[in-house]
Design an enzyme around this catalytic site. Structure first.
Site, PDB file in Angstrom:
ATOM      1  N   PHE A  80       1.939  -7.061  13.456  1.00 57.60           N
ATOM      2  CA  PHE A  80       3.323  -7.550  13.499  1.00 57.60           C
ATOM      3  C   PHE A  80       3.899  -7.340  14.896  1.00 57.60           C
ATOM      4  O   PHE A  80       4.408  -8.275  15.519  1.00 57.60           O
ATOM      5  CB  PHE A  80       4.174  -6.842  12.447  1.00 57.60           C
ATOM      6  CG  PHE A  80       5.622  -7.268  12.457  1.00 57.60           C
ATOM      7  CD1 PHE A  80       5.978  -8.571  12.145  1.00 57.60           C
ATOM      8  CD2 PHE A  80       6.627  -6.366  12.779  1.00 57.60           C
ATOM      9  CE1 PHE A  80       7.309  -8.968  12.165  1.00 57.60           C
ATOM     10  CE2 PHE A  80       7.959  -6.752  12.795  1.00 57.60           C
ATOM     11  CZ  PHE A  80       8.307  -8.065  12.481  1.00 57.60           C
ATOM     12  N   THR A  81       3.813  -6.125  15.397  1.00 58.21           N
ATOM     13  CA  THR A  81       4.195  -5.873  16.793  1.00 58.21           C
ATOM     14  C   THR A  81       2.984  -5.474  17.636  1.00 58.21           C
ATOM     15  O   THR A  81       3.070  -5.466  18.864  1.00 58.21           O
ATOM     16  CB  THR A  81       5.264  -4.759  16.905  1.00 58.21           C
ATOM     17  OG1 THR A  81       4.761  -3.569  16.286  1.00 58.21           O
ATOM     18  CG2 THR A  81       6.550  -5.174  16.216  1.00 58.21           C
ATOM     19  N   ASN A 143       0.357   5.962   1.403  1.00 56.06           N
ATOM     20  CA  ASN A 143      -1.049   5.548   1.438  1.00 56.06           C
ATOM     21  C   ASN A 143      -1.850   6.354   2.452  1.00 56.06           C
ATOM     22  O   ASN A 143      -3.002   6.713   2.199  1.00 56.06           O
ATOM     23  CB  ASN A 143      -1.150   4.051   1.744  1.00 56.06           C
ATOM     24  CG  ASN A 143      -0.763   3.194   0.557  1.00 56.06           C
ATOM     25  OD1 ASN A 143      -0.918   3.597  -0.593  1.00 56.06           O
ATOM     26  ND2 ASN A 143      -0.252   2.000   0.824  1.00 56.06           N
ATOM     27  N   TYR A 189      15.175   2.084   9.385  1.00 56.86           N
ATOM     28  CA  TYR A 189      14.235   2.843  10.224  1.00 56.86           C
ATOM     29  C   TYR A 189      14.548   4.334  10.178  1.00 56.86           C
ATOM     30  O   TYR A 189      13.668   5.152   9.908  1.00 56.86           O
ATOM     31  CB  TYR A 189      14.310   2.329  11.653  1.00 56.86           C
ATOM     32  CG  TYR A 189      13.328   2.966  12.610  1.00 56.86           C
ATOM     33  CD1 TYR A 189      11.965   2.742  12.485  1.00 56.86           C
ATOM     34  CD2 TYR A 189      13.756   3.787  13.649  1.00 56.86           C
ATOM     35  CE1 TYR A 189      11.051   3.320  13.365  1.00 56.86           C
ATOM     36  CE2 TYR A 189      12.867   4.364  14.531  1.00 56.86           C
ATOM     37  CZ  TYR A 189      11.511   4.129  14.391  1.00 56.86           C
ATOM     38  OH  TYR A 189      10.617   4.704  15.266  1.00 56.86           O
TER      39      TYR A 189
END
Length: 373
Positions: A80-81, A143, A189
């Site tokens: 994504f980034t 995860n 965030y």
């Protein structure tokens, strides 16, 4: 010879030929590709290390250091980034593996250490999809913790100075609980990282997992995303192109900036040390945003005009780490002067602009990463 014996013989022969082909291909690729120098470690000393978000700005520098130390590194990134070009220098190296994968989905790997960096870190990028940002910090962290628990690996979370919000204590110590708006535009965030820290210590207490938490302050250097919308990249790109240098607010707000090499050293020291509580990793060298803009102008030789625009919501008024814990517990302190780091970063962005042409910096609003061609 029976049919079963013939079948077994042929199967083993074909398998041997395939393995031989792969071995020759790997050797050929290694000879054709000149890699950075890599230390040779014994099997006992060589670790299998997972770096989530390892093709991003900070992650790729961490991968470089771990690879050069001689470890086996697995990068997990959804891009994504992150950018594949950040780790392309290790492509086909026998110690390196890149897996395109989103950490919000479970993954089964056998590793000794986990550096969990995966999460957009610039406000425009993490605000673009706030729910996904929250899921990355919560489900993604769960995860990584679950993986570490299963294989008994040590796990390090790259948290953030944003857990302190708009601080009412200056400088910020790890014992400060913060001043965060839980429903503001930055909350996805800020609060995501806060709950990620909570998860780390819940696993430590309940499952005896070895955990480490780094609270990272503003970091800059080569491989920063050109459109991440943050102070250093925006100022440099604007100055190099002769565009107005835009400051949101009065410019009196302060930030502390560290060069990426110092951060990587801090992360590795923290991972391999014996201290498990949160540690600030940052440079206490503090600047007002306005003064920092003038430093960029000076170092780039730019004639850009500094332009002031309305302040963004919940933008911290001051940010400076107290690094006493880092100095005393993991023997770490920044060593690269900010100006030296800026000179290297400016040189990097000059090359980016030469390769890609004009770059329009990202403003404060939510935006998807837009990598220049």
């Amino acid at each position: 010879m029976s049919n079963d014996e013939i079948k077994s013989f042929v199967t083993n022969e074909v398998r041997g030929q395939i393995l031989d082909i792969h071995a020759k291909a790997s050797t050929t690729n290694s000879l054709q590709h000149k890699y950075p120098p890599v230390a040779k470690l014994s099997t006992r000393d060589q670790l299998r290390i997972l770096v989530s978000g390892g093709s991003g700005f900070v992650g790729s520098h961490l991968v470089d250091r771990l690879m050069m130390q001689g470890h086996r590194v697995i990068v997990v990134d959804n891009m994504f980034t992150g950018r594949a070009q950040n780790v392309q220098q290790w492509q086909n190296h026998p110690n390196f593996q890149l897996i395109i994968h989103d950490v919000v989905e479970p993954i089964m790997l056998e590793v000794d250490q986990v550096y969990h960096l995966a999460c957009p870190a610039s406000p425009p990028h993490y605000q673009y999809n706030p729910i996904k940002t929250i899921k990355t910090s919560t489900e993604g962290t769960l995860n990584m913790l679950g993986l570490a628990k299963r294989v008994k690996a040590r796990v390090l979370l790259t948290s953030t100075s944003e857990v302190y919000g708009d601080p009412e204590v200056h400088p910020q110590k790890e014992t400060y609980w913060g001043h965060v708006n839980p429903i503001g535009p930055r909350a996805c965030y800020d609060e995501g990282k806060r709950v990620a820290e909570t998860m780390m210590y819940a696993y430590e207490k309940q499952s005896n997992l070895e955990v480490r938490v780094a609270r990272i302050f503003n970091t800059f250097g080569p491989r920063m995303h050109p459109n991440d919308g943050r102070v250093v990249s925006n100022f440099i790109i604007q100055a190099l192109q002769g565009k107005d240098i835009t400051i949101y607010g009065s410019g009196a707000q302060t930030r502390s900036f560290q060069y990426v090499d110092d951060l990587v050293s801090g992360l590795i020291k923290l991972m391999n040390g014996n201290y498990s509580l949160p540690v600030n990793i940052g440079n206490p060298d503090e600047y007002s945003v306005k003064d920092f803009a003038y430093i960029i102008k000076e170092l780039t030789g730019s004639n850009s005009t500094i332009r002031f625009l309305p302040a963004t919501q919940d933008d911290p008024r001051q940010r400076k780490p107290d690094i006493t814990t880092a100095m005393e517990r993991i023997d770490w302190r920044p060593t690269v002067p900010v100006r030296i780091g800026l000179e290297k970063t400016i040189a990097y962005f000059r090359q980016v602009l030469q390769d890609s042409g004009e770059i329009i910096p990202t403003g404060p609003d939510a935006a998807r990463p837009n990598t220049p061609k």
